[in-house]
Design a protein around this motif. Structure first.
Motif, PDB file in Angstrom:
ATOM      1  N   SER A   6       0.870  -1.128  -0.138  1.00 45.40           N
ATOM      2  CA  SER A   6      -0.421   0.286   0.147  1.00 45.40           C
ATOM      3  C   SER A   6       0.857   0.751  -0.088  1.00 45.40           C
ATOM      4  CB  SER A   6      -1.308   0.290   0.878  1.00 45.40           C
ATOM      5  OG  SER A   6      -0.231   0.045   2.196  1.00 45.40           O
ATOM      6  N   SER A   7       1.746   1.016   0.552  1.00 41.99           N
ATOM      7  CA  SER A   7       2.851   2.118   0.142  1.00 41.99           C
ATOM      8  C   SER A   7       3.435   2.530  -0.838  1.00 41.99           C
ATOM      9  CB  SER A   7       4.156   2.233   1.833  1.00 41.99           C
ATOM     10  OG  SER A   7       5.055   1.057   1.676  1.00 41.99           O
ATOM     11  N   ILE A   8       3.832   1.366  -1.551  1.00 39.78           N
ATOM     12  CA  ILE A   8       3.898   1.642  -3.447  1.00 39.78           C
ATOM     13  C   ILE A   8       3.046   2.127  -3.780  1.00 39.78           C
ATOM     14  CG2 ILE A   8       5.152   0.296  -4.723  1.00 39.78           C
ATOM     15  CD1 ILE A   8       6.201  -1.282  -2.631  1.00 39.78           C
ATOM     16  N   ILE A   9       1.804   0.987  -4.139  1.00 37.50           N
ATOM     17  CA  ILE A   9       0.658   2.710  -4.590  1.00 37.50           C
ATOM     18  C   ILE A   9       0.578   3.543  -4.079  1.00 37.50           C
ATOM     19  CG2 ILE A   9      -1.729   2.185  -4.563  1.00 37.50           C
ATOM     20  CD1 ILE A   9      -1.257  -1.126  -4.797  1.00 37.50           C
ATOM     21  N   ILE A  72       4.731   8.223 -19.411  1.00 40.93           N
ATOM     22  CA  ILE A  72       4.990   7.224 -18.227  1.00 40.93           C
ATOM     23  C   ILE A  72       4.315   7.592 -17.103  1.00 40.93           C
ATOM     24  CG2 ILE A  72       7.118   8.031 -16.007  1.00 40.93           C
ATOM     25  CD1 ILE A  72       8.602   9.553 -18.483  1.00 40.93           C
ATOM     26  N   ALA A  73       2.902   8.736 -17.030  1.00 41.92           N
ATOM     27  CA  ALA A  73       2.033   8.469 -15.871  1.00 41.92           C
ATOM     28  C   ALA A  73       1.302   7.194 -15.834  1.00 41.92           C
ATOM     29  CB  ALA A  73       1.392   9.442 -15.813  1.00 41.92           C
ATOM     30  N   LEU A  77       0.777   3.766 -13.763  1.00 41.78           N
ATOM     31  CA  LEU A  77      -0.882   3.620 -13.553  1.00 41.78           C
ATOM     32  C   LEU A  77      -1.322   1.988 -14.248  1.00 41.78           C
ATOM     33  CD1 LEU A  77      -3.253   4.363 -12.466  1.00 41.78           C
ATOM     34  CD2 LEU A  77      -4.463   5.102 -14.657  1.00 41.78           C
ATOM     35  N   SER A  78      -0.717   1.928 -15.427  1.00 43.83           N
ATOM     36  CA  SER A  78      -0.896   0.466 -15.744  1.00 43.83           C
ATOM     37  C   SER A  78      -0.447  -0.788 -15.250  1.00 43.83           C
ATOM     38  CB  SER A  78      -0.760  -0.398 -17.237  1.00 43.83           C
ATOM     39  OG  SER A  78       0.793   0.505 -17.307  1.00 43.83           O
ATOM     40  N   GLN A  79       0.928  -0.367 -14.129  1.00 41.81           N
ATOM     41  CA  GLN A  79       1.841  -1.737 -13.387  1.00 41.81           C
ATOM     42  C   GLN A  79       0.932  -1.165 -11.740  1.00 41.81           C
ATOM     43  OE1 GLN A  79       5.735   0.597 -12.950  1.00 41.81           O
ATOM     44  NE2 GLN A  79       6.133  -0.200 -14.119  1.00 41.81           N
ATOM     45  N   ILE A  80      -0.166  -0.147 -11.205  1.00 47.37           N
ATOM     46  CA  ILE A  80      -0.751  -0.551 -10.107  1.00 47.37           C
ATOM     47  C   ILE A  80      -1.999  -1.403 -10.268  1.00 47.37           C
ATOM     48  CG2 ILE A  80      -1.866   1.194  -8.961  1.00 47.37           C
ATOM     49  CD1 ILE A  80      -0.667   3.397  -9.692  1.00 47.37           C
ATOM     50  N   VAL A  81      -2.799  -1.267 -11.263  1.00 50.37           N
ATOM     51  CA  VAL A  81      -3.499  -2.387 -12.045  1.00 50.37           C
ATOM     52  C   VAL A  81      -2.708  -3.603 -12.156  1.00 50.37           C
ATOM     53  CG1 VAL A  81      -5.645  -2.612 -13.254  1.00 50.37           C
ATOM     54  CG2 VAL A  81      -4.864   0.005 -12.877  1.00 50.37           C
ATOM     55  N   VAL A  97      -3.395  -4.854 -23.488  1.00 49.64           N
ATOM     56  CA  VAL A  97      -3.871  -4.985 -24.941  1.00 49.64           C
ATOM     57  C   VAL A  97      -4.307  -2.730 -24.850  1.00 49.64           C
ATOM     58  CG1 VAL A  97      -6.091  -5.432 -26.219  1.00 49.64           C
ATOM     59  CG2 VAL A  97      -4.862  -6.916 -24.673  1.00 49.64           C
ATOM     60  N   VAL A  98      -5.380  -2.616 -24.642  1.00 48.05           N
ATOM     61  CA  VAL A  98      -5.395  -1.308 -24.106  1.00 48.05           C
ATOM     62  C   VAL A  98      -4.619  -0.129 -24.395  1.00 48.05           C
ATOM     63  CG1 VAL A  98      -6.728   0.757 -23.185  1.00 48.05           C
ATOM     64  CG2 VAL A  98      -7.889  -1.706 -23.051  1.00 48.05           C
ATOM     65  N   GLY A  99      -2.728  -0.635 -23.535  1.00 44.33           N
ATOM     66  CA  GLY A  99      -2.231   0.089 -23.372  1.00 44.33           C
ATOM     67  C   GLY A  99      -1.729   0.099 -25.045  1.00 44.33           C
TER      68      GLY A  99
END
Length: 164
Positions: A6-9, A72-73, A77-81, A97-99
């Protein structure tokens, strides 16, 4: 483990917010152009990047930086998801796929819009067949049709695709 995740997120969310804020500020830098070049106040904001403007390099660089910060943002964001999605769901796969599809659309637009710039450059310099003004206009119309068709097909391909 959950506390560390949670701190990383939360730090990633702060980074994404910061990147998007910077991108928004860079993208809305056009008032700076009217301050740097009062003669441009009679035209459109897009005229600030024209070849004859004294600070065109600055606004082109700011647009490029804006695109990089947004990319980059979106990647973060895709990494978080993907990190938060359950392994049995396909959410992480769909984010990828969307990325990739979004990246393909952006690259295609970049290529086509640079072709517009080349056409305009050749028209102004009257290079080869572009000495004839009508030839340059025909190329512009063709490029416009092809670019808009490619964008429409890319966007509607997702809508036309059947889910399994």
């Amino acid at each position: 483990m959950k506390r560390a995740l949670s701190s990383i997120i939360s730090s990633d969310r702060a980074n994404i917010t910061f990147l998007m804020l910077i991108a928004g500020l860079l993208y809305s830098s056009w008032p700076l152009g009217y301050w740097l070049n009062p003669n441009a106040a009679k035209g459109l904001a897009s005229d600030l990047e024209a070849l004859h403007q004294p600070f065109n390099w600055l606004f082109i660089a700011l647009d490029i930086l804006t695109g990089l910060f947004v990319a980059i943002a979106c990647f973060k964001l895709s990494q978080i998801v993907r990190a938060n999605s359950h392994p049995k769901t396909r959410l992480g796969l769909w984010v990828g796929v969307v990325g990739v599809a979004s990246f393909g659309i952006i690259v295609t637009l970049f290529i086509f819009f640079n072709c517009f710039a080349l056409n305009q450059y050749f028209q102004y310099r009257q290079v080869g067949k572009w000495k004839d003004y009508l030839y340059g206009e025909r190329v512009y119309i063709t490029l416009s049709f092809v670019a808009k068709s490619a964008l429409a097909w890319q966007i509607f391909a997702g809508a036309l695709a059947q889910s399994h």
